[in-house]
Design an enzyme around this catalytic site. Structure first.
Site, PDB file in Angstrom:
ATOM      1  N   HIS A   1      71.679  87.949  57.466  1.00  9.47           N
ATOM      2  CA  HIS A   1      71.011  88.065  56.163  1.00  9.47           C
ATOM      3  C   HIS A   1      69.796  88.974  56.344  1.00  9.47           C
ATOM      4  CE1 HIS A   1      72.867  83.886  55.401  1.00  9.47           C
ATOM      5  NE2 HIS A   1      73.620  84.806  54.833  1.00  9.47           N
TER       6      HIS A   1
ATOM      7  N   GLU B   1      65.797  87.966  56.449  1.00 10.16           N
ATOM      8  CA  GLU B   1      65.332  86.896  57.334  1.00 10.16           C
ATOM      9  C   GLU B   1      64.670  87.545  58.549  1.00 10.16           C
ATOM     10  OE1 GLU B   1      68.711  84.314  57.826  1.00 10.16           O
ATOM     11  OE2 GLU B   1      68.816  83.902  55.674  1.00 10.16           O
TER      12      GLU B   1
ATOM     13  N   HIS C   1      68.442  82.549  62.088  1.00 12.15           N
ATOM     14  CA  HIS C   1      68.189  82.710  60.650  1.00 12.15           C
ATOM     15  C   HIS C   1      66.825  82.141  60.294  1.00 12.15           C
ATOM     16  CE1 HIS C   1      72.364  83.683  59.204  1.00 12.15           C
ATOM     17  NE2 HIS C   1      72.656  83.177  60.393  1.00 12.15           N
TER      18      HIS C   1
ATOM     19  N   GLU D   1      68.175  77.762  62.324  1.00 12.22           N
ATOM     20  CA  GLU D   1      67.225  78.050  61.242  1.00 12.22           C
ATOM     21  C   GLU D   1      65.805  77.849  61.778  1.00 12.22           C
ATOM     22  OE1 GLU D   1      68.020  79.178  58.310  1.00 12.22           O
ATOM     23  OE2 GLU D   1      70.175  78.783  58.165  1.00 12.22           O
TER      24      GLU D   1
END
Length: 342
Positions: free
Chosen positions: A62, A65, A158, A222
């Site tokens: 993504h 990010e 991420h 994450e």
């Protein structure tokens, strides 16, 4: 090309100057005898002698990010400058350069829904992100297939769209017939990633692809909340950076025995997909990841029906009502004290 890369040793800048492709792949040797291969834009491999681990560190699947991109770029810069010396083979992937330049999550389609062949299903290879997902799969395959004996690791890094009650957490892909690795869970805890989600079904994420196809110790990691370049407090990622550097530069990490008191363990109880355009959550739009709801509470409505909490308590992660019909709107979680962890 080599001179462009080595002037500042800034692989991110080099990638963004060539966002679609490089004229050709190339390789060179560092003074420490590490071989460096640049396979494509955003794809660089460091190969020392006598490695026992094959490590994939991916970021920017993504494009907005940014913290994982900065972490990976600094590690690459330190390897190229030989401030640190690789003892393990490592491939860095900057997943979606065009989305980075666009300062968006993606251009046409969420790339982390396009792995395990999903890129070629439905509408097929209809736009660049689908082609890129297919190419990234092949680079991972080429990297892992070069060795059969080494431990295989893939951390897909991420940051999340929204704030979280647990700032850093990881998703352990579904792996039927294989126990979860306590050693890996404790390594991630040392990275500051103290919360683990055990997935309950196959997905089309990048980490699931590596786990399922190559039996890698693979995770979606994450690391906090999405922020623009220049606005990340990199001190919040110091533990992660330090441990990833150790992973790459040490011959053998001291094993740490699994300690459930050091981590928060959840398992996915269900994935709620969107079936109607009127899908709407019942909780606030700024609800944090891991917000918990009690049995009987309404989580969402669609098509005139209520979707209610099924367990004594369910927590939610990744709520997003603005997805196409058929895609996931949220993952629901319950505590996971009894998973098979070795």
């Amino acid at each position: 090309m080599l001179s462009d890369l080595m002037i500042n040793r800034d692989f991110l800048a080099y990638t963004l100057a060539n966002p679609n492709q490089l004229p050709a792949a190339y390789d060179f040797m560092l003074a420490d005898h590490t071989r460096v291969d640049v396979w494509d834009t955003g794809v660089i491999v460091f190969t020392p002698a006598n490695a026992t681990k094959d490590i994939v560190l991916s970021c920017a699947v993504h494009g907005n990010e940014t913290a994982p991109i900065e972490i990976c770029n600094q590690l690459i810069k330190d390897l190229l400058s030989q401030r640190i010396i690789a003892k393990q083979r490592v491939m860095f992937l900057i997943g979606n350069p065009t989305a980075i330049l666009n300062k968006t999550r993606f251009i046409d389609e969420n790339m982390n829904r396009l792995f395990s062949g999903a890129h070629s299903k439905g509408e097929g290879l209809s736009h660049p992100e689908r082609h890129r997902a297919k190419a990234l799969e092949q680079y991972v395959a080429d990297f892992f297939n070069a060795n059969s004996d080494n431990q295989r690791i893939h951390y897909d890094l991420h940051t999340a769209i929204r704030a979280s009650k647990h700032e850093k957490f990881a998703i352990y892909p579904y792996r039927p017939g294989r126990a979860f690795s306590g050693e890996q869970i404790m390594f991630l805890a040392a990275c500051g990633v103290d919360t683990m989600l055990f997935h309950h079904e196959p997905t089309t994420t990048f980490s699931y692809y590596s786990s399922q196809q190559f039996q890698a110790d693979a995770f979606t990691v994450e690391l906090g909340k999405v922020m623009p370049f220049g606005q990340n407090d990199m001190s919040r990622f110091a533990q992660t950076h330090t441990m990833l550097e150790k992973l790459i530069t040490e011959t053998k990490l001291a094993p740490v025995e699994f300690d459930p008191s050091k981590v928060n363990l959840y398992k996915v109880s269900r994935s709620i997909n969107k079936h109607f355009d009127d899908f709407e959550f019942s909780f606030a739009g700024d609800a944090e990841n891991f917000s918990a709801f009690s049995q009987g509470e309404v989580l969402a409505t669609e098509g005139g029906n209520a979707i209610i909490v099924e367990y004594p308590q369910e927590a939610i992660v990744f709520p997003n009502a603005n997805v196409p019909i058929g895609q996931r709107t949220v993952l629901c979680l319950v505590p996971a004290p009894n998973e098979s962890i070795l």
